[in-house]
Design a protein around this motif. Structure first.
Motif, PDB file in Angstrom:
ATOM      1  N   THR A 228       1.180  -1.005   0.138  1.00  0.00           N
ATOM      2  CA  THR A 228       0.062  -0.128   0.012  1.00  0.00           C
ATOM      3  C   THR A 228       0.608   1.245  -0.229  1.00  0.00           C
ATOM      4  O   THR A 228       0.366   2.251  -0.698  1.00  0.00           O
ATOM      5  N   ASP A 314      -8.071   6.198  -1.115  1.00  0.00           N
ATOM      6  CA  ASP A 314      -9.193   5.313  -3.073  1.00  0.00           C
ATOM      7  C   ASP A 314      -8.273   4.988  -3.394  1.00  0.00           C
ATOM      8  O   ASP A 314      -7.706   5.048  -4.208  1.00  0.00           O
ATOM      9  N   LEU A 316      -4.997   2.916  -5.989  1.00  0.00           N
ATOM     10  CA  LEU A 316      -5.056   1.517  -6.844  1.00  0.00           C
ATOM     11  C   LEU A 316      -5.549   0.752  -6.025  1.00  0.00           C
ATOM     12  O   LEU A 316      -4.646  -0.161  -5.258  1.00  0.00           O
ATOM     13  N   LYS A 317      -6.276  -0.857  -6.998  1.00  0.00           N
ATOM     14  CA  LYS A 317      -5.338  -2.041  -6.642  1.00  0.00           C
ATOM     15  C   LYS A 317      -4.136  -2.525  -6.384  1.00  0.00           C
ATOM     16  O   LYS A 317      -3.019  -2.174  -7.466  1.00  0.00           O
ATOM     17  N   LYS A 319      -1.014  -5.610  -6.180  1.00  0.00           N
ATOM     18  CA  LYS A 319      -1.103  -7.390  -6.660  1.00  0.00           C
ATOM     19  C   LYS A 319       0.235  -7.090  -6.112  1.00  0.00           C
ATOM     20  O   LYS A 319       1.211  -6.580  -7.510  1.00  0.00           O
ATOM     21  N   HIS A 333      -6.251  -4.199 -18.577  1.00  0.00           N
ATOM     22  CA  HIS A 333      -6.905  -3.428 -17.651  1.00  0.00           C
ATOM     23  C   HIS A 333      -6.863  -2.142 -18.396  1.00  0.00           C
ATOM     24  O   HIS A 333      -8.264  -1.159 -17.771  1.00  0.00           O
ATOM     25  N   CYS A 403      -0.255  -2.270 -10.493  1.00  0.00           N
ATOM     26  CA  CYS A 403      -1.657  -1.504  -9.994  1.00  0.00           C
ATOM     27  C   CYS A 403      -2.008  -1.332 -11.077  1.00  0.00           C
ATOM     28  O   CYS A 403      -2.556  -1.103 -12.172  1.00  0.00           O
ATOM     29  N   LYS A 406      -9.501  -0.013  -8.805  1.00  0.00           N
ATOM     30  CA  LYS A 406     -11.003  -1.058  -7.967  1.00  0.00           C
ATOM     31  C   LYS A 406     -12.121  -0.330  -9.000  1.00  0.00           C
ATOM     32  O   LYS A 406     -11.661  -0.066 -10.296  1.00  0.00           O
ATOM     33  N   ASN A 407     -13.290  -0.179  -8.714  1.00  0.00           N
ATOM     34  CA  ASN A 407     -14.007  -0.044  -9.421  1.00  0.00           C
ATOM     35  C   ASN A 407     -14.990   1.290  -8.925  1.00  0.00           C
ATOM     36  O   ASN A 407     -15.639   1.671  -9.620  1.00  0.00           O
TER      37      ASN A 407
END
Length: 409
Positions: A228, A314, A316-317, A319, A333, A403, A406-407
């Motif tokens: 994060t 808020d 980005l996602k 992984k 993406h 990265c 998200k929605n």
């Protein structure tokens, strides 16, 4: 006219009372260049992960100076000659070693100021201060640059077991609440000695050094390279990059004068002169945060969304993976984002990206941490230790991240 007391005492949550050793150090601490560090976060945007991590470079610099005072006393007690001038130079060099950090520390090195490291900017500040203080920083600068004839002094400033690391691991552990990073820096310093002009740790301190290296590895994975924190820093880099891009396209972005200077001028190593240094000395975290609070309402899709993500946490996602990210994943993406919001691939690149992070707790081929045994032999910590994990810690571990939104977008 009353005489000002310059031998002040700071109350530090890590070490207790920190004393200012002489009036020159006091005057340097009082200088506006150094006071600016009160407004520079020690850990960048890590407070978005660890809410307590709001300590500053000012805290850290004072802590480093305190540890250097202890190191000088220990070495003198063991018969190592350190003159009064060398002592003061060591305090100045460690006090100012991070003075060149920009807002949110490392993020600025890759955006507003093009590939000018904080070490180089620190040197610029020290040279400017040396002019103001009539050459009293000359020896400190030589030690900081690693050019001084007594190498062990340079190692106390910058090595794999220096006063910088001895403070930041313990301090960052305290403020984040990550107990795994809590090292016994005072025990390590008590075990310091000098052999052939190089810093060594006496045999009794071997386990403290092992703990130091393991703590360093854990702090990097849990804190400094937390996924994060990584995505937050990448977003900040992209905010500043996009702002710079818009300014070059003719947009007049609202920002403080120091920040505007760097948005309007491409500053690199060759152009980082006196004017750039003066503007940089007035730039801190507050300039960037207040700009983002305004920019989150800008008409530009990229800038407004990036700022909104950081201001309101808020993000980005993100992984983490053990293997490099496949291009098709990025394209998937990107294409979805371009289709949904009718934006270009260049704009989508700000929200979909990949990269890598690397963790190496100990570099065996760089200024080794040496252990001095009772029989006089000196060995590298990896060879001296019976802890098999130390050999593994000397190998870099690389992880890869991707990265994407998200929605929310």
């Amino acid at each position: 006219m009353p005489v000002k007391n310059k031998l002040k005492i700071f109350n530090d949550p890590i070490y207790g009372f920190i004393t200012i050793p002489n009036s020159l150090i006091f005057d340097l601490i009082q200088h506006r260049y150094f006071q600016r560090l009160r407004r520079i976060s020690q850990m960048g945007l890590s407070y978005l992960v660890y809410p307590g991590a709001h300590h500053t470079r000012f805290h850290h610099a004072l802590g480093c100076m305190h540890l250097m005072q202890k190191a000088v006393n220990v070495l003198r007690f063991k018969g190592v000659e350190i003159s009064k001038d060398e002592e003061t130079a060591l305090y100045i060099a460690i006090l100012l070693h991070d003075i060149g950090h920009g807002p949110f520390s490392h993020a600025m090195e890759h955006s507003i100021v093009n590939n000018v490291s904080h070490e180089v900017i620190s040197l610029h500040f020290m040279q400017k201060l040396n002019e103001e203080f009539n050459g009293k920083l000359t020896l400190a600068i030589e030690i900081y640059k690693g050019n001084y004839k007594r190498q062990f002094m340079c190692q106390l400033i910058s090595s794999q077991l220096d006063m910088d690391r001895a403070d930041y691991l313990k301090r960052d552990s305290f403020y984040t609440g990550v107990a795994e990073g809590n090292i016994n820096s005072e025990r390590i310093i008590t075990m310091l000695n000098v052999v052939d002009d190089n810093i060594v740790i006496e045999e009794k301190g071997i386990y403290s050094v092992e703990k130091f290296l393991v703590a360093r590895r854990l702090m990097y994975w849990q804190v400094y390279l937390h996924k994060t924190g990584i995505v937050a820093e990448q977003l900040l880099i992209r905010v500043l990059k996009r702002a710079n891009e818009l300014v070059l396209d003719g947009f007049d972005l609202e920002a403080s004068k120091p920040l505007k200077f760097f948005l309007n001028n491409a500053i690199d190593a060759s152009s980082f002169k006196e004017l750039a240094l003066e503007k940089f000395s007035k730039l801190d975290d507050y300039d960037v945060v207040s700009a983002m609070k305004v920019w989150q309402y800008h008409d530009d899709f990229v800038l407004s969304n990036l700022c909104d993500m950081l201001i309101n946490r808020d993000l980005l996602k993100v992984k983490l993976k053990n293997n490099p990210i496949i291009e098709t994943q990025l394209h998937k993406h990107k294409n979805a984002l371009m289709l949904k919001y009718n934006i270009s691939e260049h704009e989508a690149d700000y929200f979909v990206f990949s990269g890598s992070i690397s963790n190496q707790a100990y570099e065996q081929d760089r200024q080794n941490i040496n252990i001095k045994f009772k029989n006089g032999k000196v060995k590298d910590i990896v060879k001296a230790s019976d802890q098999l994990n130390l050999k593994a810690l000397s190998k870099p571990v690389v992880k890869y991240y991707i990265c994407y939104p998200k929605n929310r977008l």
